[in-house]
Design an enzyme around this catalytic site. Structure first.
Site, PDB file in Angstrom:
ATOM      1  CB  VAL A  81     -64.527  30.833 137.707  1.00  0.00           C
ATOM      2  CG1 VAL A  81     -63.333  30.080 136.620  1.00  0.00           C
ATOM      3  CG2 VAL A  81     -62.818  31.361 139.248  1.00  0.00           C
ATOM      4  CB  VAL A 123     -71.012  38.056 132.793  1.00  0.00           C
ATOM      5  CG1 VAL A 123     -72.032  37.135 133.705  1.00  0.00           C
ATOM      6  CG2 VAL A 123     -71.973  38.194 131.481  1.00  0.00           C
ATOM      7  CE  LYS A 124     -65.491  36.641 139.557  1.00  0.00           C
ATOM      8  NZ  LYS A 124     -65.954  35.882 140.241  1.00  0.00           N
ATOM      9  CB  ALA A 125     -67.071  43.506 136.380  1.00  0.00           C
TER      10      ALA A 125
END
Lengths: 294, 294, 294, 294
Positions: free
Chosen positions: B121, B169-171
């Site tokens: 998130v 994508v979060k990283a």
């Protein structure tokens, strides 16, 4: 009745001068315009009701605004206008200039009784056309207030400090643009190589903490579309990052990221081409990774 | 009637679980909550009407949501729940996990008849509290649609690819956050050393092409105020940047800026302290330049 | 009477195997040699008195030495030899391998009663031909002493630690080679752009504190001559730097220079070509600076 | 009969002046010496038979050699000697100066009929004491030949180009020293964190392609011993790397490694301390990695 002049009718200068001309006409005067390729000045006059004049005649304006590629061109024009300027006038330089040049230029003009403000602009061609540019100004408050009503291209005008501070903030802004753009290119290249859909990734990033003007606007509009419209040249962005690095050098600062990114943009300008759009720096990221951002 | 469970009640997990509990109650069921420090689970139950349970009991939920510091903690919890999970259930991992962990975790759960989605998130504590988090999910569409109505903390939920793509994508998002923040810190340090007013400079940058979430929100709210509120730890951001660099390594990519910035955040986490807010990375920029961003 | 085998007859392996064969003949036995392109094995046999054999037959040797491009090729050969190896034998891998591969390879061989030593070499083709290579070995002392007398290509053989340490030191050595070479290229490019004579500059540097193997040997012999003889490929040096960066990653280290240089060599391998000599990385430095090192 | 003077009796200057004094005495003349802290000049006179004089009196020498911290101090001394110099004399500046300063200093002296050569030295305190320094000189051949016999501290004297080229080569040499040292520190830190013995690793590297003066001499003698003897300050090496980066800037070059390392040394000088030995830069590498190089 105030006479104004505008020097430099490039992608930015032309619409900026048009706004100046429109506002001047309200008071019944013409805005003088000059451009090295003089045909552009004549075309501007025909289209916007400005008046094309030889360079030396612009020296008689009460307000001269210049918007040239670099401080070197401003120095040259200053030299050609020596002896032709009007005491009491103000010179507002909207070039993305060098902070080192500003005090020198101010002194040179002060000797002729002319004030100098460094006042680069931000917002690109779109904001230039709509007359909503952000203008960042270095110089004395009083002088800024004198010219404020006449800078018809400005949406926002902010004093950021003494002479040179306008150029300094512009250089740092563009260095951040360069960093944010390059890093986003790296990140997307890596995501692509891992099979992630780049549009979906950008949607997420733009709703998240990693977002920047480059992920929100430049990359979806210019890179993923493969259009790379050349509105702001790669060579000019490399130049601006270099001004920021010169500023690092002059205070013996430690800015490893700005330093590295400046090196990469200079490489990109040489390898991809200085006339390409600044977003085409990501073509070098693509070559470095053997991938395409699409 | 669906039973849900939430594992990990940290700064993010606690309000996320509260939204889950509120929505469950509408259907007359309790959300099970668990936390390693179990008192936090009991407090959550008291405050939000969730039900604190031992870890193994959460295995009977139809939907398990986890939000833990790293994939290592998720692996550990997965191990402890082995043999206690309900076939046909779905595990949604909101941890900022490692893309390498996701396929392994999915496989491990599939052996037990449990689906796995990586679903980190973005939006921070504020969006967690308002239930408007952006959720980026990796995994099959059908599974995502099954859980979508139950993720009450989500404002936006976007599928970004197959298993692992959510973590990826979060990283990358957080790596961009790290780059944009550090570069802005460098730029402001240099401007400050040149005598420019930093608030005015930020106003200009935020109306210009160099703007990012870090110049618009983080730096004015956390750095210039000298508050550095520890809502998202520096050690965790260094960890996330490291995941992005691992992704570069696994495809033998060339990402010099992400690589360098990862090195700098690891240094900052060691020198400034991993528990400090992530924006305190700029305290290392300050030390490197002998200045203060104020 | 000991039988030895040598796998991989590339630019390094071929002269190394020749030294092994020469020493074996003193005891009246042949050295078995194998190469994927089998004609190279037959040519080696004809020229050096080794014996070309199919891969599986090499499994009967008491000492197997491998020298392959990467650990991936070693893994492949290990797989093909499974069930064909002789218990009690020793496998010495002179590949510039990956420290992560070594414990796995050792374990796999131990299951078959075979010892494993990681033993990469340094010194290049010249030292391979003269039999004066430096061998850096990871593994138990006793096993090293068993094979020491038979490694006829070794000038110096140093134990650097446990299994994997040999690969680790080799990767770091080559990462330093990569850094020193690139930096020297940058420095000379800048001196050239300032009009300084590069040969004179190298003479001074080589009598001064900035000297390295790259300024003393590689650059005068390979770069300034424009010969770039392809004895050690750019792609392989990029691979080795990448192993060093993987080592940084696995301990969450902070090595901004090695990280950056790895990114630059991967870019160079893609842009200049992986088959070019490793010193041709400086052709990218030249492109980045619009100059030639001559 | 020629009179010589030496300005600046620091760690390098003092033994250099002693060699000058010894050679002068052979011709029956004294070498004049001056130092800002004048007691050092008097001590030098007592110990080496030079003659301590006020600054202005050194202006009467036929050959003035200066060895000061930076070009700024040279500029200051030049100013104080204005009007006191002897026409026809030669000034040899052994300072690690700035290439931008050299043409200016040469011009300033030429107006007084005095020649100027930039002639920085390399070899450190040891070579200064043994009179075997490498001297890299920028300027006209004829002037260099005039002074060559009198520079008693020189082991090797090489003309590297026109005025400023001496300073340029020295700056690049020291930038390479800085890069090679830092990278070796990173590499050893990573090897240590992987459990490799650092002395064995250095033995291997020094027999291999990654060797440099820093792995062969500085690190074993100064770092692994934890002695860090302050013979050449960290602040001065940061200054020299900065001169190299200024040279990159003035030609708009792309030197990402020199740029980054300069940033890191400036950080190290601020965080570790400018008076520490230059090898103490690796203390910052240690802090960044949470390890000790031992």
């Amino acid at each position: 009745m105030m006479t104004t002049a505008f020097l430099g009718l490039g992608a930015m200068g032309s619409p900026m001068a048009a706004h100046m001309a429109a506002r001047s006409r309200e008071s019944g005067v013409s805005t003088l315009v000059w451009n090295r390729t003089f045909g552009k000045a004549e075309a501007h006059a025909a289209q916007h009701g400005s008046r094309a004049t030889p360079l030396v005649e612009t020296g008689q304006a009460d307000l001269i605004v210049s918007c040239l590629p670099t401080s070197a061109e401003v120095d040259e024009v200053l030299g050609q206008l020596r002896g032709h300027l009007k005491a009491g006038s103000v010179w507002v330089d909207c070039t993305s200039g060098h902070p080192d040049a500003a005090p020198r230029q101010r002194e040179r003009l002060q000797e002729q009784g002319v004030a100098f403000l460094d006042a680069p602009v931000s917002g690109g061609v779109t904001a230039a056309q709509s007359g909503t540019l952000t203008v960042m100004v270095g110089g004395p408050d009083a002088e800024i207030e004198t010219v404020r009503p006449h800078l018809a291209f400005a949406g926002t005008l902010i004093r950021v400090g003494d002479t040179g501070a306008g150029f300094a903030v512009k250089a740092v802004n563009n260095a951040l643009l360069a960093v944010n753009l390059w890093a986003a290119g790296e990140g997307l290249a890596i995501l692509g190589l891992h099979g992630v859909n780049l549009s979906a990734a950008l949607d997420v990033i733009n709703a998240s903490s990693g977002r920047s003007n480059t992920t929100q606007n430049l990359i979806p509009q210019r890179v993923l579309t493969r259009e790379f419209p050349a509105t702001f040249g790669l060579g000019l962005l490399a130049k601006d990052a270099g001004i920021a690095l010169d500023m690092v050098e002059s205070v013996r600062g430690s800015a490893p990221v700005i330093a590295q990114v400046t090196a990469l943009y200079r490489a990109a300008a040489r390898i991809v081409g200085p006339q390409e759009d600044h977003t085409a720096a990501l073509k070098l990221v693509e070559q470095m990774n053997g991938t395409v951002l699409a």
